[in-house]
Scaffold this active site. Sequence first.
Site, mmCIF file in Angstrom:
data_model
loop_
_atom_site.group_PDB
_atom_site.id
_atom_site.type_symbol
_atom_site.label_atom_id
_atom_site.label_comp_id
_atom_site.label_asym_id
_atom_site.label_seq_id
_atom_site.Cartn_x
_atom_site.Cartn_y
_atom_site.Cartn_z
ATOM 1 N N GLY A 104 -1.029 -6.795 -5.208
ATOM 2 C CA GLY A 104 -2.325 -6.194 -4.902
ATOM 3 C C GLY A 104 -2.355 -5.675 -3.474
ATOM 4 O O GLY A 104 -1.498 -6.008 -2.661
ATOM 5 N N ASP A 139 -2.068 -10.726 7.485
ATOM 6 C CA ASP A 139 -3.244 -10.504 8.335
ATOM 7 C C ASP A 139 -4.025 -9.247 7.951
ATOM 8 O O ASP A 139 -5.051 -8.938 8.546
ATOM 9 C CB ASP A 139 -2.822 -10.428 9.807
ATOM 10 C CG ASP A 139 -1.814 -9.311 10.057
ATOM 11 O OD1 ASP A 139 -1.491 -8.561 9.109
ATOM 12 O OD2 ASP A 139 -1.342 -9.187 11.208
ATOM 13 N N ARG A 198 0.666 2.438 -9.879
ATOM 14 C CA ARG A 198 2.084 2.102 -9.754
ATOM 15 C C ARG A 198 2.609 1.530 -11.064
ATOM 16 O O ARG A 198 1.814 1.123 -11.923
ATOM 17 C CB ARG A 198 2.245 1.012 -8.676
ATOM 18 C CG ARG A 198 1.588 1.353 -7.362
ATOM 19 C CD ARG A 198 1.037 0.091 -6.678
ATOM 20 N NE ARG A 198 0.213 0.439 -5.521
ATOM 21 C CZ ARG A 198 0.669 0.536 -4.286
ATOM 22 N NH1 ARG A 198 1.924 0.264 -4.034
ATOM 23 N NH2 ARG A 198 -0.121 0.903 -3.294
ATOM 24 N N ASP A 267 6.337 -2.124 -7.546
ATOM 25 C CA ASP A 267 5.011 -1.860 -6.974
ATOM 26 C C ASP A 267 5.051 -0.667 -6.028
ATOM 27 O O ASP A 267 4.012 -0.174 -5.609
ATOM 28 C CB ASP A 267 4.479 -3.097 -6.240
ATOM 29 C CG ASP A 267 5.474 -3.641 -5.240
ATOM 30 O OD1 ASP A 267 6.596 -3.998 -5.657
ATOM 31 O OD2 ASP A 267 5.150 -3.701 -4.042
ATOM 32 N N ASN A 268 6.245 -0.217 -5.687
ATOM 33 C CA ASN A 268 6.374 0.930 -4.794
ATOM 34 C C ASN A 268 6.830 2.181 -5.535
ATOM 35 O O ASN A 268 7.424 3.072 -4.955
ATOM 36 C CB ASN A 268 7.358 0.610 -3.661
ATOM 37 C CG ASN A 268 6.831 -0.486 -2.749
ATOM 38 O OD1 ASN A 268 5.618 -0.710 -2.682
ATOM 39 N ND2 ASN A 268 7.713 -1.168 -2.051
HETATM 40 P P1 AMP Z 1 5.210 -3.651 0.660
HETATM 41 O O1 AMP Z 1 6.470 -4.394 0.929
HETATM 42 O O2 AMP Z 1 4.698 -2.881 1.843
HETATM 43 O O3 AMP Z 1 5.239 -2.836 -0.571
HETATM 44 O O4 AMP Z 1 4.096 -4.772 0.458
HETATM 45 C C1 AMP Z 1 4.197 -5.766 -0.513
HETATM 46 C C2 AMP Z 1 2.926 -6.540 -0.594
HETATM 47 O O5 AMP Z 1 2.653 -7.224 0.630
HETATM 48 C C3 AMP Z 1 1.683 -5.724 -0.891
HETATM 49 O O6 AMP Z 1 0.883 -6.499 -1.739
HETATM 50 C C4 AMP Z 1 1.044 -5.583 0.464
HETATM 51 O O7 AMP Z 1 -0.339 -5.355 0.369
HETATM 52 C C5 AMP Z 1 1.359 -6.916 1.090
HETATM 53 N N1 AMP Z 1 1.358 -6.875 2.552
HETATM 54 C C6 AMP Z 1 2.273 -6.307 3.365
HETATM 55 N N2 AMP Z 1 1.944 -6.487 4.660
HETATM 56 C C7 AMP Z 1 0.793 -7.194 4.678
HETATM 57 C C8 AMP Z 1 -0.056 -7.704 5.715
HETATM 58 N N3 AMP Z 1 0.216 -7.520 6.998
HETATM 59 N N4 AMP Z 1 -1.165 -8.385 5.345
HETATM 60 C C9 AMP Z 1 -1.449 -8.586 4.053
HETATM 61 N N5 AMP Z 1 -0.702 -8.135 3.032
HETATM 62 C C10 AMP Z 1 0.405 -7.452 3.338
HETATM 63 MG MG MG Z 2 4.101 -1.653 -1.451
#
Ligand code: AMP
Ligand code: MG
Length: 500
Positions: A104, A139, A198, A267-268
């Site tokens: 999410g 955060d 996604r 998810d990406n």
């Molecule tokens: P990503 O690796 O950028 O595709 O992120 C994977 C998951 O981690 C997603 O659900 C993001 O919303 C969550 N996420 C990444 N960085 C943060 C953050 N600083 N605070 C909260 N959720 C995060």
């Molecule tokens: Mg992502």
Amino acid sequence: MVRIARMSEMDLSSPEAGCWRLEHSYSRLPGLLHVAVGPTAVRAPRVVAWNRSLAAELGLEAGSDESRRAKRAEIFSGNELPPGAAPLAQAYAGHQYGHFTTLGDGRAILLGEQITPRGDRYDVQLKGAGPTPFSRRGDGRATLGAMLREYAISEAMHALGIPTTRSLAVVATGEEVWRQDGARPGAVLTRVAASHIRVGTFEWAAARRDEAALRALVAYTLQRHFPELVGAENPALALLGGVIERQARLIAQWMSVGFVHGVMNTDNMALSGETIDYGPCAFMEVYDPATVFSSIDRHGRYAYGNQPEIAQWNVARLAEAMLSVLHPQEETAIALANEAIGGFGKSFERHWLAGMRRKLGLFNEEPEDLALVEALLTWMHAAKADFTNTWAELETLAPEADGKSEFEAWRAQWRARLGRQPQSAEEVARLRRANCPAVIPRNHRVEEALATAEAGDMGVMEQLLEVLAAPFDHTRARAMAEFRLPAPDGGAGYRTFCGT
Ligand code: AMP
Ligand code: MG
């Protein structure tokens, strides 16, 4: 506290104020797919990057006087909601490095869907806008460096003609965020996307065993991204086929410019066919299919050369999530899914070879073309040649002693091949120029721009953005040779970090 500006409070003579046209079709999807949540205000927002041409496309263009700039900082930091916003976080799951998990939007908040003056619909999302119910231990924030990186690379991809989410603004928050390497300046990125649906969105609905939600998602995604397939006899199968075709084309486009996404978790992967989620991505310099930049991708799962296979694996997860709506009988559903997924490879190869032919300046097809391309790539690999510059300079390349005779032999074959088509040398050169970029975001250039930007000087970044906006302008690139030079060490040791 985030303030919602009322229409009456806004300066309606300002195009920025008057031109928000937000709709919320996603929020009408079943409730398990989203949660209403607003951005968390920040201390001292300051716009550090503003994409004027994208703003104009969205109908959000605005003057540059002080008051408008201040308003822009408030809106694109999340301190003030634009008129008509109904912020939410999207729910999704995903396979990360092969393992299923629920995710999410943990730090992204969708303001709504902007309807452009041309009538197109784009998600406007604030990334790094504070925690949501999906933040887990995160955060909800983002660093200035990572958001500027996404801005620069996504806009470079757009200029390269590759489908991608866009970047409208980066607003520094005036707050610090804590990452592994200590305190970093925080920022919010405004991401603009055809949608944020996604593979993981479908995986989420499937994991909840919510068939009604799956059906609604299929219908919604078809309507939004594949209107030509609406009304198909089997909507889920039509969607699967459409997604496979777009992903095959997208990955072929990545491969043709040496782009390594770096974190192709399900998810990406956006069903729209846009490149999404610029984390540890980077462009390959020296040609090597095993190229990996991400510091956490220890086994090279998402290496340059693995991307087609991983994309196919990801669409297989989509098919799996849709099994219950593909056909009421599981066996038939699996057979339909397998047949569709089996088509990915052929589709990818077709797009890839077509792209390679354009890069070689070939207008027609000969059975030996694949071997010609492969011979060049084999030479590049052995000679540790720079991928981008080699393609751009095939006519004039003068390799050093090592591999020189092999390259000359290849070039003679290529020239003979060019001679077997009717097009003139000028036509060939034009096709090649339009398909072999002169500039890509070279890692050492991006790092240099990010370092100076983090130190408070956007000058280097602005110049880089300008160069990256015209990657096929070979004449200008010749005058800016410093942007075409490979990293001093060939970029071999370059690593990107997920520290976002
Ligand atoms: P990503 O690796 O950028 O595709 O992120 C994977 C998951 O981690 C997603 O659900 C993001 O919303 C969550 N996420 C990444 N960085 C943060 C953050 N600083 N605070 C909260 N959720 C995060
Ligand atoms: Mg992502």
